[in-house]
Design a protein around this motif. Structure first.
Motif, PDB file in Angstrom:
ATOM      1  N   ASN A   1      74.466 -12.516  16.627  1.00  6.47           N
ATOM      2  CA  ASN A   1      74.018 -13.076  15.541  1.00  6.47           C
ATOM      3  C   ASN A   1      72.807 -13.767  15.641  1.00  6.47           C
ATOM      4  OD1 ASN A   1      76.318 -12.496  13.724  1.00  6.47           O
ATOM      5  ND2 ASN A   1      77.310 -14.090  14.211  1.00  6.47           N
TER       6      ASN A   1
ATOM      7  N   ILE B   1      70.489 -10.586  15.707  1.00  7.32           N
ATOM      8  CA  ILE B   1      70.062 -10.042  14.689  1.00  7.32           C
ATOM      9  C   ILE B   1      69.236 -10.819  13.697  1.00  7.32           C
ATOM     10  CG2 ILE B   1      71.420  -9.607  12.257  1.00  7.32           C
ATOM     11  CD1 ILE B   1      74.146  -9.014  13.820  1.00  7.32           C
ATOM     12  N   SER B   2      69.346 -12.065  13.993  1.00  7.58           N
ATOM     13  CA  SER B   2      68.302 -13.004  13.026  1.00  7.58           C
ATOM     14  C   SER B   2      66.887 -12.672  13.161  1.00  7.58           C
ATOM     15  CB  SER B   2      68.518 -14.316  13.039  1.00  7.58           C
ATOM     16  OG  SER B   2      68.477 -14.972  14.306  1.00  7.58           O
TER      17      SER B   2
ATOM     18  N   ASP C   1      65.797  -9.696  14.680  1.00  2.56           N
ATOM     19  CA  ASP C   1      65.656  -8.248  15.016  1.00  2.56           C
ATOM     20  C   ASP C   1      65.149  -8.045  16.222  1.00  2.56           C
ATOM     21  OD1 ASP C   1      65.172  -5.643  13.688  1.00  2.56           O
ATOM     22  OD2 ASP C   1      63.317  -6.200  13.182  1.00  2.56           O
TER      23      ASP C   1
ATOM     24  N   LEU D   1      69.802  -6.291  20.950  1.00  2.00           N
ATOM     25  CA  LEU D   1      70.900  -6.010  19.867  1.00  2.00           C
ATOM     26  C   LEU D   1      71.692  -4.772  20.426  1.00  2.00           C
ATOM     27  CD1 LEU D   1      73.026  -7.169  17.835  1.00  2.00           C
ATOM     28  CD2 LEU D   1      71.614  -5.692  16.113  1.00  2.00           C
TER      29      LEU D   1
ATOM     30  N   ASP E   1      77.831  -7.739  10.152  1.00  2.00           N
ATOM     31  CA  ASP E   1      76.363  -7.973  10.391  1.00  2.00           C
ATOM     32  C   ASP E   1      76.181  -7.083  11.445  1.00  2.00           C
ATOM     33  OD1 ASP E   1      76.089  -9.780   8.136  1.00  2.00           O
ATOM     34  OD2 ASP E   1      75.931 -11.352   9.315  1.00  2.00           O
ATOM     35  N   LEU E   2      76.805  -6.837  12.470  1.00  2.00           N
ATOM     36  CA  LEU E   2      76.642  -6.283  13.860  1.00  2.00           C
ATOM     37  C   LEU E   2      76.532  -4.477  13.282  1.00  2.00           C
ATOM     38  CD1 LEU E   2      76.002  -5.392  16.566  1.00  2.00           C
ATOM     39  CD2 LEU E   2      78.571  -5.685  16.829  1.00  2.00           C
TER      40      LEU E   2
ATOM     41  N   SER F   1      73.453  -3.596  11.077  1.00  2.00           N
ATOM     42  CA  SER F   1      72.281  -3.556  12.063  1.00  2.00           C
ATOM     43  C   SER F   1      72.278  -2.488  12.511  1.00  2.00           C
ATOM     44  CB  SER F   1      72.236  -4.775  12.752  1.00  2.00           C
ATOM     45  OG  SER F   1      72.105  -6.077  12.063  1.00  2.00           O
ATOM     46  N   MET F   2      73.371  -2.156  13.432  1.00  2.00           N
ATOM     47  CA  MET F   2      73.416  -1.018  14.399  1.00  2.00           C
ATOM     48  C   MET F   2      73.254   0.378  13.556  1.00  2.00           C
ATOM     49  SD  MET F   2      75.868  -2.146  17.647  1.00  2.00           S
ATOM     50  CE  MET F   2      75.559  -0.504  18.447  1.00  2.00           C
TER      51      MET F   2
ATOM     52  N   GLN G   1      71.241   1.156  11.562  1.00  2.00           N
ATOM     53  CA  GLN G   1      69.859   1.484  11.114  1.00  2.00           C
ATOM     54  C   GLN G   1      68.744   1.835  12.450  1.00  2.00           C
ATOM     55  OE1 GLN G   1      68.289  -1.562   8.243  1.00  2.00           O
ATOM     56  NE2 GLN G   1      70.357  -2.416   8.337  1.00  2.00           N
TER      57      GLN G   1
ATOM     58  N   LYS H   1      74.818   3.671   2.931  1.00  2.00           N
ATOM     59  CA  LYS H   1      73.685   3.348   4.056  1.00  2.00           C
ATOM     60  C   LYS H   1      74.286   4.089   5.219  1.00  2.00           C
ATOM     61  CE  LYS H   1      71.293  -0.389   3.066  1.00  2.00           C
ATOM     62  NZ  LYS H   1      69.760  -0.212   3.042  1.00  2.00           N
TER      63      LYS H   1
END
Length: 199
Positions: A89, A92-93, A95, A99, A120-121, A124-125, A127, A162
């Protein structure tokens, strides 16, 4: 200020160019919390109100919560899921490119990736250019459907678009034909005309 010496630096000219490279500054504004030895302790991205900046400063001072401290905890306990998620986390925060490796190692240990704690993981992954999570999701779409109630309503609403848009973006050659596009989008029940497709 008893805890910080503040400096505002333009990262696009002069010494800022060197600092931006050294501390991996990718967006503006970026708040870097650096100790007396030049070691990056914590990072916060984006505009913050005064109260949010105070919270960021308090986090930077707390070795159990700042990025450096969480990195050290993770290095000492790489198989501890609770510590790993806290570290994830934090990555992620800010960037962080780290990660990808940390996230993949964490997911390898999970029997089911489709849980709210991984929300959230996953976003993020998706993308990232690495196809690990997109392939897993596309190959286990029925499992996602069976578990989607574990996720927030926002995630459920936008997630299909997405995954499709990023899958096609990173693998455009595989989806140039109508049949290939139809195979992917029919699986996740979207169409080219859907307004949310590029959300």
């Amino acid at each position: 200020n008893a805890n910080f010496i503040n400096a505002k630096i333009d990262m696009e000219k002069g010494e800022g160019l060197m600092l931006a490279k050294e501390y991996n500054v990718q967006a503006y504004p970026t708040f870097l919390f650096i100790d007396g030895d030049g070691v990056l302790v914590h990072t916060s991205l984006g505009y913050m109100s005064a109260s949010e900046l105070i919270i960021a400063g308090e986090t930077a001072l707390n070795p159990r919560k700042n990025v450096k401290g969480l990195s050290e905890q993770y290095a000492a306990n790489p198989l501890d899921d609770e510590i790993t998620l806290k570290y994830i986390n934090s990555l992620i925060s800010i960037d962080s490119p780290e990660l990808l490796e940390v996230g993949k190692n964490y997911l390898k240990r999970q029997k089911n990736w489709f849980s709210m704690q991984n929300e959230d993981l996953i976003v993020s992954m998706i993308q990232m250019e690495d196809s690990t999570i997109r392939n897993y999701i596309l190959n286990n779409w029925e499992t996602y459907l069976a578990n989607k109630q574990n996720f927030s309503l926002t995630f459920q609403e936008y997630f299909p678009y997405k995954i499709a848009s990023f899958e096609i973006f990173f693998n455009i050659d595989n989806y140039k034909t109508d049949d290939a596009f139809k195979t992917l989008t029919s699986k996740i029940k979207i169409t080219k005309e859907d307004k949310s497709y590029n959300a």
